[in-house]
Structures are given as C-alpha cells and as structure tokens.
Design a protein around this motif. Structure first.
Motif, PDB file in Angstrom:
ATOM      1  N   SER A  48       0.829  -1.204   0.000  1.00  0.00           N
ATOM      2  CA  SER A  48       0.000   0.000   0.000  1.00  0.00           C
ATOM      3  C   SER A  48       0.863   1.253   0.000  1.00  0.00           C
ATOM      4  O   SER A  48       0.484   2.282  -0.578  1.00  0.00           O
ATOM      5  CB  SER A  48      -0.937   0.000   1.217  1.00  0.00           C
ATOM      6  N   THR A  49       2.041   1.188   0.621  1.00  0.00           N
ATOM      7  CA  THR A  49       2.930   2.354   0.679  1.00  0.00           C
ATOM      8  C   THR A  49       3.414   2.750  -0.713  1.00  0.00           C
ATOM      9  O   THR A  49       3.375   3.931  -1.087  1.00  0.00           O
ATOM     10  CB  THR A  49       4.145   2.066   1.577  1.00  0.00           C
ATOM     11  N   SER A  50       3.862   1.768  -1.509  1.00  0.00           N
ATOM     12  CA  SER A  50       4.350   2.082  -2.853  1.00  0.00           C
ATOM     13  C   SER A  50       3.195   2.524  -3.759  1.00  0.00           C
ATOM     14  O   SER A  50       3.355   3.409  -4.595  1.00  0.00           O
ATOM     15  CB  SER A  50       5.071   0.875  -3.455  1.00  0.00           C
ATOM     16  N   ARG A  51       2.029   1.929  -3.575  1.00  0.00           N
ATOM     17  CA  ARG A  51       0.856   2.357  -4.344  1.00  0.00           C
ATOM     18  C   ARG A  51       0.508   3.804  -4.030  1.00  0.00           C
ATOM     19  O   ARG A  51       0.202   4.602  -4.922  1.00  0.00           O
ATOM     20  CB  ARG A  51      -0.348   1.472  -4.028  1.00  0.00           C
ATOM     21  N   MET A  52       0.529   4.138  -2.746  1.00  0.00           N
ATOM     22  CA  MET A  52       0.181   5.489  -2.321  1.00  0.00           C
ATOM     23  C   MET A  52       1.172   6.509  -2.856  1.00  0.00           C
ATOM     24  O   MET A  52       0.783   7.604  -3.286  1.00  0.00           O
ATOM     25  CB  MET A  52       0.122   5.563  -0.798  1.00  0.00           C
ATOM     26  N   LEU A  53       2.448   6.181  -2.857  1.00  0.00           N
ATOM     27  CA  LEU A  53       3.470   7.104  -3.330  1.00  0.00           C
ATOM     28  C   LEU A  53       3.227   7.479  -4.786  1.00  0.00           C
ATOM     29  O   LEU A  53       3.210   8.660  -5.149  1.00  0.00           O
ATOM     30  CB  LEU A  53       4.858   6.469  -3.164  1.00  0.00           C
ATOM     31  N   ASN A  54       3.016   6.480  -5.638  1.00  0.00           N
ATOM     32  CA  ASN A  54       2.775   6.748  -7.056  1.00  0.00           C
ATOM     33  C   ASN A  54       1.471   7.510  -7.273  1.00  0.00           C
ATOM     34  O   ASN A  54       1.409   8.446  -8.082  1.00  0.00           O
ATOM     35  CB  ASN A  54       2.738   5.433  -7.840  1.00  0.00           C
ATOM     36  N   ALA A  55       0.425   7.102  -6.549  1.00  0.00           N
ATOM     37  CA  ALA A  55      -0.876   7.769  -6.698  1.00  0.00           C
ATOM     38  C   ALA A  55      -0.776   9.240  -6.311  1.00  0.00           C
ATOM     39  O   ALA A  55      -1.334  10.116  -6.980  1.00  0.00           O
ATOM     40  CB  ALA A  55      -1.931   7.061  -5.858  1.00  0.00           C
ATOM     41  N   GLN A  56      -0.056   9.517  -5.226  1.00  0.00           N
ATOM     42  CA  GLN A  56       0.046  10.905  -4.751  1.00  0.00           C
ATOM     43  C   GLN A  56       0.834  11.770  -5.724  1.00  0.00           C
ATOM     44  O   GLN A  56       0.524  12.955  -5.912  1.00  0.00           O
ATOM     45  CB  GLN A  56       0.687  10.944  -3.364  1.00  0.00           C
ATOM     46  N   ILE A  57       1.845  11.201  -6.383  1.00  0.00           N
ATOM     47  CA  ILE A  57       2.596  11.955  -7.396  1.00  0.00           C
ATOM     48  C   ILE A  57       1.660  12.352  -8.540  1.00  0.00           C
ATOM     49  O   ILE A  57       1.660  13.496  -9.007  1.00  0.00           O
ATOM     50  CB  ILE A  57       3.776  11.111  -7.924  1.00  0.00           C
ATOM     51  N   LEU A  93      -5.373   2.889  -0.302  1.00  0.00           N
ATOM     52  CA  LEU A  93      -5.975   2.994   1.030  1.00  0.00           C
ATOM     53  C   LEU A  93      -6.706   1.713   1.440  1.00  0.00           C
ATOM     54  O   LEU A  93      -6.786   1.394   2.630  1.00  0.00           O
ATOM     55  CB  LEU A  93      -6.957   4.166   1.065  1.00  0.00           C
ATOM     56  N   CYS A  94      -7.245   0.992   0.460  1.00  0.00           N
ATOM     57  CA  CYS A  94      -8.171  -0.102   0.787  1.00  0.00           C
ATOM     58  C   CYS A  94      -7.622  -1.506   0.545  1.00  0.00           C
ATOM     59  O   CYS A  94      -8.316  -2.491   0.824  1.00  0.00           O
ATOM     60  CB  CYS A  94      -9.459   0.070  -0.015  1.00  0.00           C
ATOM     61  N   CYS A  95      -6.389  -1.624   0.052  1.00  0.00           N
ATOM     62  CA  CYS A  95      -5.920  -2.945  -0.372  1.00  0.00           C
ATOM     63  C   CYS A  95      -5.473  -3.839   0.779  1.00  0.00           C
ATOM     64  O   CYS A  95      -5.314  -5.048   0.601  1.00  0.00           O
ATOM     65  CB  CYS A  95      -4.786  -2.809  -1.390  1.00  0.00           C
ATOM     66  N   VAL A 100     -11.386   2.289   9.667  1.00  0.00           N
ATOM     67  CA  VAL A 100     -12.536   3.148   9.339  1.00  0.00           C
ATOM     68  C   VAL A 100     -12.049   4.492   8.822  1.00  0.00           C
ATOM     69  O   VAL A 100     -12.600   5.034   7.849  1.00  0.00           O
ATOM     70  CB  VAL A 100     -13.440   3.339  10.579  1.00  0.00           C
ATOM     71  N   ASP A 101     -11.019   5.050   9.445  1.00  0.00           N
ATOM     72  CA  ASP A 101     -10.498   6.349   9.001  1.00  0.00           C
ATOM     73  C   ASP A 101      -9.970   6.275   7.574  1.00  0.00           C
ATOM     74  O   ASP A 101     -10.139   7.218   6.785  1.00  0.00           O
ATOM     75  CB  ASP A 101      -9.386   6.831   9.938  1.00  0.00           C
ATOM     76  N   GLU A 102      -9.318   5.173   7.223  1.00  0.00           N
ATOM     77  CA  GLU A 102      -8.804   5.024   5.856  1.00  0.00           C
ATOM     78  C   GLU A 102      -9.946   4.895   4.853  1.00  0.00           C
ATOM     79  O   GLU A 102      -9.865   5.428   3.744  1.00  0.00           O
ATOM     80  CB  GLU A 102      -7.876   3.814   5.779  1.00  0.00           C
ATOM     81  N   VAL A 103     -11.012   4.213   5.231  1.00  0.00           N
ATOM     82  CA  VAL A 103     -12.166   4.109   4.334  1.00  0.00           C
ATOM     83  C   VAL A 103     -12.819   5.479   4.147  1.00  0.00           C
ATOM     84  O   VAL A 103     -13.212   5.850   3.034  1.00  0.00           O
ATOM     85  CB  VAL A 103     -13.188   3.083   4.864  1.00  0.00           C
ATOM     86  N   LEU A 104     -12.926   6.250   5.230  1.00  0.00           N
ATOM     87  CA  LEU A 104     -13.479   7.603   5.119  1.00  0.00           C
ATOM     88  C   LEU A 104     -12.599   8.473   4.221  1.00  0.00           C
ATOM     89  O   LEU A 104     -13.109   9.294   3.443  1.00  0.00           O
ATOM     90  CB  LEU A 104     -13.621   8.234   6.501  1.00  0.00           C
ATOM     91  N   GLN A 105     -11.280   8.287   4.323  1.00  0.00           N
ATOM     92  CA  GLN A 105     -10.365   9.025   3.453  1.00  0.00           C
ATOM     93  C   GLN A 105     -10.563   8.595   1.994  1.00  0.00           C
ATOM     94  O   GLN A 105     -10.505   9.429   1.077  1.00  0.00           O
ATOM     95  CB  GLN A 105      -8.914   8.780   3.879  1.00  0.00           C
ATOM     96  N   ALA A 106     -10.840   7.328   1.786  1.00  0.00           N
ATOM     97  CA  ALA A 106     -11.102   6.829   0.438  1.00  0.00           C
ATOM     98  C   ALA A 106     -12.400   7.421  -0.116  1.00  0.00           C
ATOM     99  O   ALA A 106     -12.481   7.758  -1.309  1.00  0.00           O
ATOM    100  CB  ALA A 106     -11.167   5.306   0.450  1.00  0.00           C
ATOM    101  N   VAL A 107     -13.431   7.563   0.723  1.00  0.00           N
ATOM    102  CA  VAL A 107     -14.686   8.190   0.297  1.00  0.00           C
ATOM    103  C   VAL A 107     -14.420   9.628  -0.143  1.00  0.00           C
ATOM    104  O   VAL A 107     -14.891  10.071  -1.201  1.00  0.00           O
ATOM    105  CB  VAL A 107     -15.733   8.166   1.437  1.00  0.00           C
ATOM    106  N   ARG A 108     -13.647  10.360   0.668  1.00  0.00           N
ATOM    107  CA  ARG A 108     -13.315  11.747   0.319  1.00  0.00           C
ATOM    108  C   ARG A 108     -12.541  11.799  -1.001  1.00  0.00           C
ATOM    109  O   ARG A 108     -12.774  12.677  -1.837  1.00  0.00           O
ATOM    110  CB  ARG A 108     -12.500  12.400   1.430  1.00  0.00           C
TER     111      ARG A 108
END
Length: 406
Positions: A48-57, A93-95, A100-108
């Motif tokens: 999830s960390t490597s996925r998040m890094l690329n997505a955020q870029i 976020l979801c993999c 619950v906080d991560e799911v709410l962040q995914a909704v946003r």
C-alpha cells in the motif's frame, strides 16, 4: 473491512489489458508512464505504501494543472488524469484491511475525483464510493443511532412568516394542464405557484428529507459549501466539508459558530444518486426546447436566515420546496432600471439593493418597482420566468430543488 478490497477488485477491469490508459499528447509521456506503473500495481502484490506514493505523485501533478488558469480552460485530459489518480489512491488505502479512518479518506478521495475530475472507466469512482459508503454505514451504525436520537430532540423554532398582501401575492394553480400552464404562464412569462405537482416525490413520502435522512445517505460525503449569509458579502467564501460536518457546524451550530453556511450546488444529485432518486423532473419541463439532459438540477440546503440577493437567471426556473419555507419576492425584467444591477461583469445579474432594507437615498427608484411575493411551503413549486428578478430568504431550515431549463 477485510472483504472490502475483494468488493472493489470485482468492479475493476479484470486485467491490465482491459484497463485503458489512452491520452492525447497534452499529457506528458512521463505522466502516462506513472499512470501505467500504478495500473500495474493494481494487479500485483505491491504494498500500500508504494501504491500510495505513485498515486500521490499523479494527484499532486494533475492538481497543479487543474489549478492553472480558469476552470473552463482546464483540458479534460487532465481531469481524467486526476480521476485515475483518485482511483489509484483509493486502491492504496483499501488494499490491506483498511481502518474506518482510511475508508473515510477513500470516500473523500472518490468525491474529489467526482467533483474535480472527469468520468473514467464508466464512472467507476461512483460505483466504488457506493461500496465504501456501505462499509462506513455498517461500521458506524451504533454511532449513527446515537446521533439520530440527538437530532430528534432538536426543535426547529417556528419562523416569523411575513404577511403577504392579496394584491401582491403570486397567483396559485393546482395541477394545471400542460396547455393551461403554457398559455397562461410560460408564454406570457408570468410567475405562478404550482400546487400538487410534486406530491408523488419520494422526498415527500417514502424517504421524507430530514437531517437524519441526509446523514444516513450522504453523511460521509464531501461537498462544496458556501460560507456566508449571501454571495455578495465580502466575507462570503467556499469550502469543502462532509455533509455531517456541514450539518454539525452550520445547521446545529455544535461548535458555537454564528456563521451561515449553505449547501448549494448542481453536482449533488449526480454525486449522490440516492437523493436524485427521491425527486422527479416536473412534467412542464417538456414544454422547453432542450432535451432532458439540458436541464440543470440544483440543491439548496441551509439554515434559516440565508439569503439569495435579488438577481436574475438566463433560464426558466422551477423552484420546488421540500423542507421548510422561504420568502420570495419577484420583479419583472421590464423594471431592471429601477433595480440598480451591479456594473461589474461578474455581478451584472445581481441588484445592489438590499431588498428588505433598501437605501432609499442611493436607490430612489427601487420603491417604484412593482413586485409579487410569496412564502413557498413544502410541496409547492414556484415558476420563475427567465430573466425575472428574484430575492429569496430562508425562513427556517430549508431544502429546495431548482430546475433550470430553456
């Protein structure tokens, strides 16, 4: 939450080959390569960390493109890139058994894609956000029940309803035929209150709209909110809040604030289809020249005291009242010279006059302008003809739906 990723995976393309990433040369090749790398991670055991890094870029770079120049000049290709970035961030976020906080962040994140991006993969963000909402509802059921009980104890004060003189009252008709409405009101461009034409709406029957209902179908969703009593005020601004945050801050005033906030936007019903399913297009819209897709549906939700200054719109308008009541005053476009529109191009459709407290020295002709007025109650629909000036003040907690059509 352990099964969440399997539900999301089920709505994704089955493999990389069926996951299209086609862009024009307006999108740099380096960005496309980053998108392809994120796509590859969807179908691998990447962390999830490597996925998040690329997505955020991807998100950071496309966000700069969305905020360079005016919105109408933003190329749709970059809006698509942003939506893909949101999709990849949701996956990050979801993999791995999200909190619950991560799911709410995914909704946003989905909501940001729906608000700022463009539809990709058959509007997959809309599909995914429904899955996420379902998970949020399960995990917060007990908390919601406590909040709902609290809301039910809140009493909405009885508003002071203005007395409408008979000679100034907007005329009323109960379920006129299409021919009658067309002949007596649409063609001569005369305002009228239509009674009985939305009695069948689920919003007034099976799913009566209320604070509790809005929380249940949209509480965790992020929406644009207007802050201030009217858009002509210097302190007026816009922000993004969850529907729950908007209700707590501006409807229930839990933080003790006195500022007025208004949820007013045309994307709400596309963003939250559960609410769109609760309303219907008025039959009279068929008398217009455009198609059904050309009708703009707007949501207006806020506390008592919010004001739409005297202004005019370039289309016909049906204003349907669902919750609460509003005081409305209407002026003919023939009297525009007595209404003192702003000189600036931005506000040329808005009067400078404060309708219920006019400055008679600055605007001496205003008092000579004839007008009609009404108090619009739940279940009633006001026809506001094109270019007719109208002033609107919520008398209490109010939810309205307007239909702009040509």
């Amino acid at each position: 939450m352990a099964m969440l990723w399997s539900k999301i995976s089920a709505v994704l393309p089955v493999n990389e080959e069926q996951f299209p990433l086609h862009f024009s040369d307006k999108v740099e090749s380096s960005v496309v390569e980053m998108l392809k790398r994120s796509r590859q991670q969807l179908y691998s055991d990447a962390t999830s960390t490597s996925r998040m890094l690329n997505a955020q870029i991807i998100l950071d770079y496309s966000w700069e493109k969305l905020n360079t120049g005016t919105w109408r000049h933003v190329d749709k290709e970059w809006r698509r890139v942003y939506s893909y970035g949101c999709l990849f961030k949701v996956a990050a976020l979801c993999c791995e058994d999200p909190s619950v906080d991560e799911v709410l962040q995914a909704v946003r994140t989905c909501d940001m894609g729906l608000l700022m991006g463009a539809a990709v993969l058959d509007n997959i963000l809309q599909v995914i956000v429904r899955i996420l909402q379902s998970e949020v509802r399960k995990s917060t059921k007990e908390e919601d029940e406590c909040e709902h009980a609290e809301v039910k104890r809140i009493k909405i004060g009885c508003p002071h309803v203005p007395v409408i003189k008979e000679e100034l009252a907007v005329p009323r008709m109960k379920c006129p035929s299409l021919e009658s409405f067309n002949t007596n009101y649409l063609l001569p461009l005369k305002p009228v209150i239509l009674e009985g034409i939305i009695d069948h709406w689920p919003a007034l029957n099976e799913h009566p709209w209320s604070i509790e209902y809005l929380r249940s179908v949209a509480g965790c969703r992020t929406v644009p909110v207007e802050v201030g009593s009217r858009y002509t005020d210097e302190e007026w601004s816009q922000t993004l809040l969850t529907v729950n945050g908007f209700i707590d801050r501006y409807i229930l005033n839990k933080d003790g604030g006195k500022a007025l906030g208004y949820l007013a936007q045309h994307q709400l019903f596309d963003q939250i289809p559960e609410l769109k399913d609760d309303i219907r297009l008025p039959d009279y819209c068929c008398l217009g020249e455009g198609d059904e897709d050309d009708i703009t549906v707007n949501a207006w939700f806020g506390p008592g005291g919010t004001v739409s200054p005297l202004h005019q719109d370039p289309q016909q308008n049906f204003l349907a009242q669902v919750v609460g009541s509003k005081y409305i005053r209407l002026y003919s476009p023939e009297d525009t010279d007595k209404l003192y529109p702003h000189q600036s191009q931005l506000l040329h459709n808005t009067s400078q006059v404060e309708v219920e407290n006019p400055d008679t020295e600055r605007f001496p002709q205003f008092a000579k302008a004839p007008y009609l007025e009404c108090v619009l109650q739940p279940g009633e629909v006001l026809f506001i003809p094109v270019r007719h000036w109208h002033y609107v003040r919520s008398l209490e907690l109010s939810f309205s739906v307007s239909f702009w059509w040509s």
